[in-house]
Design an enzyme around this catalytic site. Structure first.
Site, PDB file in Angstrom:
ATOM      1  N   PHE B 113       0.851  -1.185   0.000  1.00 38.46           N
ATOM      2  CA  PHE B 113       0.000   0.000   0.000  1.00 38.46           C
ATOM      3  C   PHE B 113       0.885   1.233   0.000  1.00 38.46           C
ATOM      4  O   PHE B 113       2.057   1.160   0.394  1.00 38.46           O
ATOM      5  CB  PHE B 113      -0.901  -0.004   1.252  1.00 38.46           C
ATOM      6  CG  PHE B 113      -2.364  -0.201   0.950  1.00 38.46           C
ATOM      7  CD1 PHE B 113      -2.771  -1.184   0.078  1.00 38.46           C
ATOM      8  CD2 PHE B 113      -3.327   0.599   1.555  1.00 38.46           C
ATOM      9  CE1 PHE B 113      -4.124  -1.374  -0.203  1.00 38.46           C
ATOM     10  CE2 PHE B 113      -4.679   0.419   1.289  1.00 38.46           C
ATOM     11  CZ  PHE B 113      -5.078  -0.567   0.410  1.00 38.46           C
ATOM     12  N   TRP B 151     -31.189   4.617  17.577  1.00 41.00           N
ATOM     13  CA  TRP B 151     -31.281   5.627  18.646  1.00 41.00           C
ATOM     14  C   TRP B 151     -30.220   6.682  18.328  1.00 41.00           C
ATOM     15  O   TRP B 151     -29.029   6.376  18.296  1.00 41.00           O
ATOM     16  CB  TRP B 151     -30.959   5.019  20.013  1.00 41.00           C
ATOM     17  CG  TRP B 151     -32.114   4.389  20.734  1.00 41.00           C
ATOM     18  CD1 TRP B 151     -32.557   3.112  20.582  1.00 41.00           C
ATOM     19  CD2 TRP B 151     -32.926   4.991  21.755  1.00 41.00           C
ATOM     20  NE1 TRP B 151     -33.604   2.887  21.441  1.00 41.00           N
ATOM     21  CE2 TRP B 151     -33.854   4.021  22.176  1.00 41.00           C
ATOM     22  CE3 TRP B 151     -32.967   6.267  22.356  1.00 41.00           C
ATOM     23  CZ2 TRP B 151     -34.809   4.268  23.156  1.00 41.00           C
ATOM     24  CZ3 TRP B 151     -33.907   6.507  23.326  1.00 41.00           C
ATOM     25  CH2 TRP B 151     -34.824   5.519  23.722  1.00 41.00           C
ATOM     26  N   GLN B 233      -8.385  14.426   4.641  1.00 36.60           N
ATOM     27  CA  GLN B 233      -7.796  13.662   3.551  1.00 36.60           C
ATOM     28  C   GLN B 233      -8.736  13.593   2.358  1.00 36.60           C
ATOM     29  O   GLN B 233      -9.917  13.281   2.509  1.00 36.60           O
ATOM     30  CB  GLN B 233      -7.503  12.240   4.011  1.00 36.60           C
ATOM     31  CG  GLN B 233      -6.960  11.363   2.893  1.00 36.60           C
ATOM     32  CD  GLN B 233      -6.283  10.136   3.441  1.00 36.60           C
ATOM     33  OE1 GLN B 233      -6.951   9.182   3.811  1.00 36.60           O
ATOM     34  NE2 GLN B 233      -4.979  10.163   3.524  1.00 36.60           N
ATOM     35  N   HIS B 235      -9.252  11.610  -1.031  1.00 38.06           N
ATOM     36  CA  HIS B 235      -8.817  10.367  -1.663  1.00 38.06           C
ATOM     37  C   HIS B 235      -8.739  10.588  -3.165  1.00 38.06           C
ATOM     38  O   HIS B 235      -9.675  11.119  -3.756  1.00 38.06           O
ATOM     39  CB  HIS B 235      -9.793   9.237  -1.332  1.00 38.06           C
ATOM     40  CG  HIS B 235      -9.225   7.877  -1.577  1.00 38.06           C
ATOM     41  ND1 HIS B 235      -8.968   7.414  -2.853  1.00 38.06           N
ATOM     42  CD2 HIS B 235      -8.835   6.897  -0.733  1.00 38.06           C
ATOM     43  CE1 HIS B 235      -8.452   6.192  -2.760  1.00 38.06           C
ATOM     44  NE2 HIS B 235      -8.354   5.855  -1.493  1.00 38.06           N
ATOM     45  N   LEU B 245     -15.918   5.323  -3.448  1.00 32.87           N
ATOM     46  CA  LEU B 245     -14.480   5.094  -3.372  1.00 32.87           C
ATOM     47  C   LEU B 245     -14.013   3.946  -4.262  1.00 32.87           C
ATOM     48  O   LEU B 245     -14.614   2.887  -4.291  1.00 32.87           O
ATOM     49  CB  LEU B 245     -14.122   4.766  -1.920  1.00 32.87           C
ATOM     50  CG  LEU B 245     -12.665   4.403  -1.629  1.00 32.87           C
ATOM     51  CD1 LEU B 245     -11.781   5.618  -1.768  1.00 32.87           C
ATOM     52  CD2 LEU B 245     -12.544   3.822  -0.235  1.00 32.87           C
ATOM     53  N   GLU B 248      -7.497   2.136  -2.892  1.00 35.01           N
ATOM     54  CA  GLU B 248      -6.073   2.256  -3.175  1.00 35.01           C
ATOM     55  C   GLU B 248      -5.500   0.898  -3.576  1.00 35.01           C
ATOM     56  O   GLU B 248      -4.451   0.811  -4.208  1.00 35.01           O
ATOM     57  CB  GLU B 248      -5.364   2.781  -1.919  1.00 35.01           C
ATOM     58  CG  GLU B 248      -3.893   3.052  -2.117  1.00 35.01           C
ATOM     59  CD  GLU B 248      -3.321   3.868  -0.960  1.00 35.01           C
ATOM     60  OE1 GLU B 248      -3.983   4.840  -0.558  1.00 35.01           O
ATOM     61  OE2 GLU B 248      -2.246   3.527  -0.467  1.00 35.01           O
ATOM     62  N   ARG B 281      -1.652   9.818  -0.576  1.00 32.19           N
ATOM     63  CA  ARG B 281      -2.920  10.239  -1.151  1.00 32.19           C
ATOM     64  C   ARG B 281      -2.970  11.725  -1.450  1.00 32.19           C
ATOM     65  O   ARG B 281      -3.560  12.152  -2.443  1.00 32.19           O
ATOM     66  CB  ARG B 281      -4.059   9.865  -0.200  1.00 32.19           C
ATOM     67  CG  ARG B 281      -4.230   8.374  -0.130  1.00 32.19           C
ATOM     68  CD  ARG B 281      -5.210   7.941   0.922  1.00 32.19           C
ATOM     69  NE  ARG B 281      -5.381   6.490   0.821  1.00 32.19           N
ATOM     70  CZ  ARG B 281      -6.217   5.787   1.560  1.00 32.19           C
ATOM     71  NH1 ARG B 281      -6.941   6.389   2.479  1.00 32.19           N
ATOM     72  NH2 ARG B 281      -6.320   4.501   1.391  1.00 32.19           N
ATOM     73  N   HIS B 346     -12.421  12.222   2.074  1.00 30.46           N
ATOM     74  CA  HIS B 346     -12.417  10.803   2.424  1.00 30.46           C
ATOM     75  C   HIS B 346     -12.306  10.550   3.919  1.00 30.46           C
ATOM     76  O   HIS B 346     -12.966   9.669   4.461  1.00 30.46           O
ATOM     77  CB  HIS B 346     -11.258  10.116   1.704  1.00 30.46           C
ATOM     78  CG  HIS B 346     -11.171   8.641   1.962  1.00 30.46           C
ATOM     79  ND1 HIS B 346     -12.238   7.804   1.752  1.00 30.46           N
ATOM     80  CD2 HIS B 346     -10.154   7.861   2.398  1.00 30.46           C
ATOM     81  CE1 HIS B 346     -11.873   6.561   2.063  1.00 30.46           C
ATOM     82  NE2 HIS B 346     -10.620   6.563   2.465  1.00 30.46           N
ATOM     83  N   ARG B 381      -3.198  10.450   6.502  1.00 30.49           N
ATOM     84  CA  ARG B 381      -3.344   9.048   6.901  1.00 30.49           C
ATOM     85  C   ARG B 381      -2.918   8.137   5.755  1.00 30.49           C
ATOM     86  O   ARG B 381      -3.334   8.318   4.623  1.00 30.49           O
ATOM     87  CB  ARG B 381      -4.797   8.734   7.254  1.00 30.49           C
ATOM     88  CG  ARG B 381      -5.025   7.273   7.569  1.00 30.49           C
ATOM     89  CD  ARG B 381      -6.440   6.983   8.005  1.00 30.49           C
ATOM     90  NE  ARG B 381      -7.411   7.103   6.930  1.00 30.49           N
ATOM     91  CZ  ARG B 381      -7.619   6.178   5.990  1.00 30.49           C
ATOM     92  NH1 ARG B 381      -6.921   5.062   5.979  1.00 30.49           N
ATOM     93  NH2 ARG B 381      -8.526   6.377   5.057  1.00 30.49           N
ATOM     94  N   LEU B 382      -2.109   7.164   6.061  1.00 32.15           N
ATOM     95  CA  LEU B 382      -1.716   6.196   5.050  1.00 32.15           C
ATOM     96  C   LEU B 382      -2.835   5.178   4.855  1.00 32.15           C
ATOM     97  O   LEU B 382      -3.525   4.809   5.803  1.00 32.15           O
ATOM     98  CB  LEU B 382      -0.432   5.478   5.472  1.00 32.15           C
ATOM     99  CG  LEU B 382       0.803   6.376   5.570  1.00 32.15           C
ATOM    100  CD1 LEU B 382       1.997   5.589   6.082  1.00 32.15           C
ATOM    101  CD2 LEU B 382       1.132   7.011   4.219  1.00 32.15           C
ATOM    102  N   ASN B 385      -4.379   2.245   7.315  1.00 27.94           N
ATOM    103  CA  ASN B 385      -4.128   2.548   8.727  1.00 27.94           C
ATOM    104  C   ASN B 385      -5.405   2.905   9.506  1.00 27.94           C
ATOM    105  O   ASN B 385      -5.344   3.041  10.723  1.00 27.94           O
ATOM    106  CB  ASN B 385      -3.128   3.708   8.862  1.00 27.94           C
ATOM    107  CG  ASN B 385      -1.705   3.212   9.137  1.00 27.94           C
ATOM    108  OD1 ASN B 385      -1.468   1.998   9.249  1.00 27.94           O
ATOM    109  ND2 ASN B 385      -0.759   4.123   9.247  1.00 27.94           N
TER     110      ASN B 385
END
Lengths: 296, 608
Positions: B113, B151, B233, B235, B245, B248, B281, B346, B381-382, B385
């Site tokens: 990744f 709820w 982020q 994407h 989406l 990746e 990203r 994203h 963020r990778l 993760n």
């Protein structure tokens, strides 16, 4: 407030007092609001009728609300929605709600066919609204109804409780006999075995299959295609032991289990994730027979 | 009133994991969710779960990649704990029956990744989140953990001490969607917010419609600071018409991006000559938009992602779900033609400030998952993760809330962690919606748990009542205006003028929100009311994102500013913090921790 308005409002209050003496101020406000909402809706509909879209779709949507005046009787409302390529039935419902009638009620969340909350009866078939392209539907009007054979809560929302209960009835959790000694070691599963259970693990609990099933419609205790598929997912997983598999088979071969299925394939036909539900049910029937033969 | 030891709000990955962990500690746990657990957005995650499982890999390497990926805005204690706990969590998930893709030897498969120095992304086809969500829900069913589905938690019951660090959270207020009933949920030990993302602040997002930032907004109004909210982020591969989406994983398996001239632009225009399509990203998102802005986009909007050369067998084995998504939502057959993609909102790297045990500065209030900011992802963020994050920090928050003895945290939280005040001057007074009366803290100096809860229930009942009975404008327009201005002005590329414009639009939205009411008078399944309450939360988080973006005068990770084209380490290795302060956001900073008890990280220049 003008004199005329004052008179009208006095009259309304007078009527209210004579008709429903016990009505609380809160109830009265709510009722008046509901009446206004109905009037507003009628006006909006008239405006829409006068408005011409270049290209539009007609949505015929089932409406019902047990507690709002004018909506206790089920009816259909028509909405005209401007059409663009790529538009789904969910898009059209959202447009109708945001532009015409904010009380239009339906479940939806991921709008990418994985949360399973917007299974509806669209043009006479169970489908996910979010993955139903309007361009793929025949006819000038799209008819949108709640899932058949389920209790309607309001508009397009049905009570899913029974569906969840049936899913839970098959003990839907992985239960291996033993785990590797080293807790950082994975259990081994062959590619073939993963391939075998792969389709069964795709279920998103949308309830389309249950709603399309004639047997489930007539037998409230029937586990139904989704729950049996869930049992299949575990019974066929090689990582669970033989004893556990037999327990699972005992659950699905009970009176209202696999043997109720009459192989009509309607569940398989409507499944939005293409799970071969009927096949899985048949396979469990075979397994169940084999299992029982051992003891004869 | 309902009563449990631990109340978990939200039943996606983080919520389910937290509930299981608290239950294992012996607590009586309840999950309260506005959806049903299996409807949670975790189910939409595609790519995979990173964890150092194999020989040749090590948690240290995973931690290092994560810190580097964060562009040195992540806190080392959070990152190290994360990388250490992840393998155990992933193997446990496997022991719970998760149907991972398999290697020939029967072990779970791993794939490469972006930003990872080892192929450590475990996956289940391109539908890893779906399987993770269902596997964990199964474990919740197995344990008989109580679930209150549909709820909607609208508010927290918090004492009204002046200083947020003196406040205590005693429970939450829930609105039962089916009946319109408003009830208090008393939490004897703790409340865990695990409400997921806030993507609905934008109009082009991969997030579900339910991801309205409820947890962030509730905690913020209860006095917990929001951290690094500008770090959104985008994407690089979302379908243009819907925001759906495209994982990746497609690029991980070797998918290639092309512009309208059929050039492999990641290399030909030098955006990322080292990593090409597998660059971070933020890098790929900017590259795509630059192509479009320079007239090399397709239909002036998107680029192509091609996976045809991977071959049908490999695609069906590892990316089958992508074929369905491209077909259903864009009408494109991925085996036959390239897929149209463009960047979309994203993930929120920022969120509710908490420490590595999930604790916030308000006693008894915890946060985990996307709504939280420990901070693990820093400025970027990778891929792969997010799922281990919700496992690791969901579990830690669950244990801590249930009273397990956690080691003292290294990350400090709350206003006392402040290192310097902020000085952003917004163009308009951001102002508050019903400041004061709408504050979460009770206004009767109430400290007894039941009193605090009763008071909050009463206030929510009145709020619901007034929404239903008063006349006013529909929330939908307010919501869509905010979403549009965010996508227009607070997107991949950010400029001061645009950010100020967004703030003005959000402020206008706030003013109009004062006149919002619900047209549907029904108590039965009133989604009009739910969406109206959510819109309030969208306003709060949109404002926080924009203020953070205006404050951060540098280019770090996902946060690009036209006026500041450099990462400015001397000045900006610090977190932007926003405190509610009676409805007027107060900005301050706290230092980033580049050192933990295990590692010390030296900021390195990012090279592409």
């Amino acid at each position: 407030m003008s004199t005329i308005e004052q008179q009208e409002s006095d009259e309304t209050e007078a009527e209210t007092e004579t008709e429903t003496a016990v009505e609380s101020p809160g109830d009265r406000r709510r009722r008046e609001k509901a009446e206004r909402a109905v009037e507003d809706e009628a006006r909006r509909e008239a405006e829409e009728a006068a408005h011409e879209f270049d290209e539009a779709v007609e949505l015929k949507v089932f409406r019902y609300d047990p507690e709002v005046q004018g909506k206790e009787e089920p009816r259909f409302d028509d909405f005209t929605v401007p059409f663009h390529k790529g538009m789904t039935v969910l898009d059209a419902l959202i447009y109708s709600r945001d532009h015409y009638d904010s009380s239009l009620t339906f479940r939806h969340s991921c709008r990418q066919a994985v949360c399973g909350s917007d299974a509806l009866f669209i043009n006479g078939r169970q489908r996910l609204a979010c993955k139903t392209q309007i361009a793929d539907l025949d006819g000038d009007t799209i008819r949108v109804e709640p899932l058949p054979h389920q209790e309607v809560v309001k508009d397009l929302v049905v009570d899913m409780e029974h569906f969840y209960e049936q899913m839970h009835a098959v003990e839907p959790y992985f239960d291996p006999d033993e785990l590797p000694d080293d807790e950082m070691e994975e259990q081994r599963q062959s590619r073939e075995n993963r391939e075998k259970i792969k389709m069964s693990t795709r279920c998103i609990w949308c309830g389309a299959c249950m709603s399309s099933c004639n047997i489930a419609a007539g037998d409230n205790e029937y586990l139904g295609p989704a729950a049996i598929n869930k049992a299949y997912r575990f019974a066929m997983d090689e990582r669970e032991g033989e004893n556990r598999k037999q327990e699972r088979l005992r659950i699905v071969e009970q009176e209202h289990g696999v043997w109720r299925c009459q192989t009509q394939f309607s569940c398989t036909e409507v499944c939005p994730k293409d799970i071969p539900l009927t096949e899985h049910i048949q396979e469990l029937k075979r397994e169940s027979v084999k299992n029982n033969l051992k003891f004869w | 009133m309902y009563e449990h030891d631990v109340i978990v709000v939200g039943a996606g990955g983080a919520g389910l994991r937290a509930a299981i962990a608290a239950h294992e500690e012996g607590a009586d746990v309840a999950l309260v969710t506005k959806l049903h657990p299996v409807r949670s957005h975790t189910g939409a995650a595609e790519g995979g779960i990173n964890a150092a499982l194999r020989e040749g890999d090590d948690w240290d390497l995973h931690a290092y990649d994560t810190m580097k990926g964060s562009d040195y805005l992540g806190d080392a204690p959070a990152i190290d704990v994360f990388a250490q706990d992840a393998p155990e969590e992933v193997v446990q998930l496997e022991h719970w029956g998760m149907p991972f893709s398999r290697e020939d030897d029967g072990r779970a498969s791993q794939r490469p990744f972006g930003g990872m120095s080892f192929p450590r992304t475990t996956y289940a086809g391109a539908e890893t989140g779906h399987h993770l969500l269902h596997t964990m829900y199964e474990q919740v069913v197995k344990r008989g953990i109580e679930v209150y589905d549909e709820w909607y938690v609208t508010d927290l019951a918090v004492t009204d001490h002046e200083d947020p660090e003196d406040r205590e959270c005693h429970g939450v207020i829930g609105y039962e969607i089916a009946t319109g009933n408003v009830e208090g949920f008393r939490a004897n030990d703790g409340v865990i917010l695990a409400t997921g993302g806030l993507g609905q602040a934008f109009d082009h997002t991969t997030n579900a419609v339910a991801n309205t930032g409820d947890g962030c907004a509730m905690a913020y109004r209860a006095g917990v600071p929001l951290e690094d909210m500008e770090m959104i982020q985008f994407h690089p591969t979302t379908l243009p018409s819907t925001g759906v989406l495209i994982s990746e994983g497609v690029r991980g398996e070797g998918g290639i991006l092309y512009n309208d001239d059929e050039e492999r632009f990641m290399f030909e225009y030098g955006y990322a000559n080292n990593d090409g399509e597998l660059a971070s990203r933020d890098v790929v998102s900017r590259a795509e938009l630059t192509e479009v802005n320079n007239g090399r986009g397709i239909e002036d909007e998107y680029v192509h992602l091609d996976m045809r050369h991977l071959g049908e067998e490999r695609i069906l084995d590892r990316l089958e779900n992508i074929l369905h998504l491209a077909e259903d939502f864009e009408g494109v057959d991925g085996l036959d033609e390239p897929m149209p993609v463009k960047p979309g909102q994203h993930y929120a790297m920022g969120g509710i400030e908490c420490d590595e045990n999930g604790a916030t500065c308000v006693d008894g209030l915890y946060a985990a998952g996307e709504t939280a900011c420990v901070s693990l992802h820093g400025a970027n963020r990778l891929g792969g993760n997010a799922l281990p994050e919700l496992l690791v920090f969901g579990a830690r928050a669950g244990r801590h809330a249930a009273g397990a003895d956690m080691k003292e945290s290294e990350i400090s939280t709350g206003p006392s962690a402040q290192s310097e005040p902020g000085d952003v001057e917004p163009p308009v007074e951001p102002g508050a919606v019903d400041a004061g009366s709408d504050d979460v803290a009770a206004d009767g100096a109430a400290v007894e748990p039941d009193e605090v809860l009763e008071h909050a229930v009463q206030r929510e009942r009145e709020r619901v009542e007034s929404f239903l009975e008063e006349d006013g404008i529909n929330h939908a327009e307010v919501r869509s205006d905010v979403q549009e201005t965010m996508t227009e002005n607070v997107n991949v590329f950010r400029e001061e003028d645009n950010l100020r414009q967004a703030l003005r639009d959000i402020r206008a939205g706030r003013e109009r929100y004062q006149d919002v009411a619900v047209a549907d008078p029904s108590r039965t399944y009133n989604t009009d009311l739910i969406h109206t309450m959510e819109t309030r939360n969208i306003l709060d988080v949109a404002e926080a994102i924009t203020l953070g973006a205006l404050a951060r005068e540098e280019f770090r990770g996902a946060h690009w500013r036209a006026e500041f084209q450099e990462r400015r380490d001397e000045e900006w290795i610090k977190h932007t913090m926003l405190a509610w302060n009676d409805g007027t956001p107060e900005l301050y900073y706290k230092p980033v921790l580049l050192e933990s008890q295990w590692n010390e990280y030296e900021p390195k220049e990012r090279s592409y």
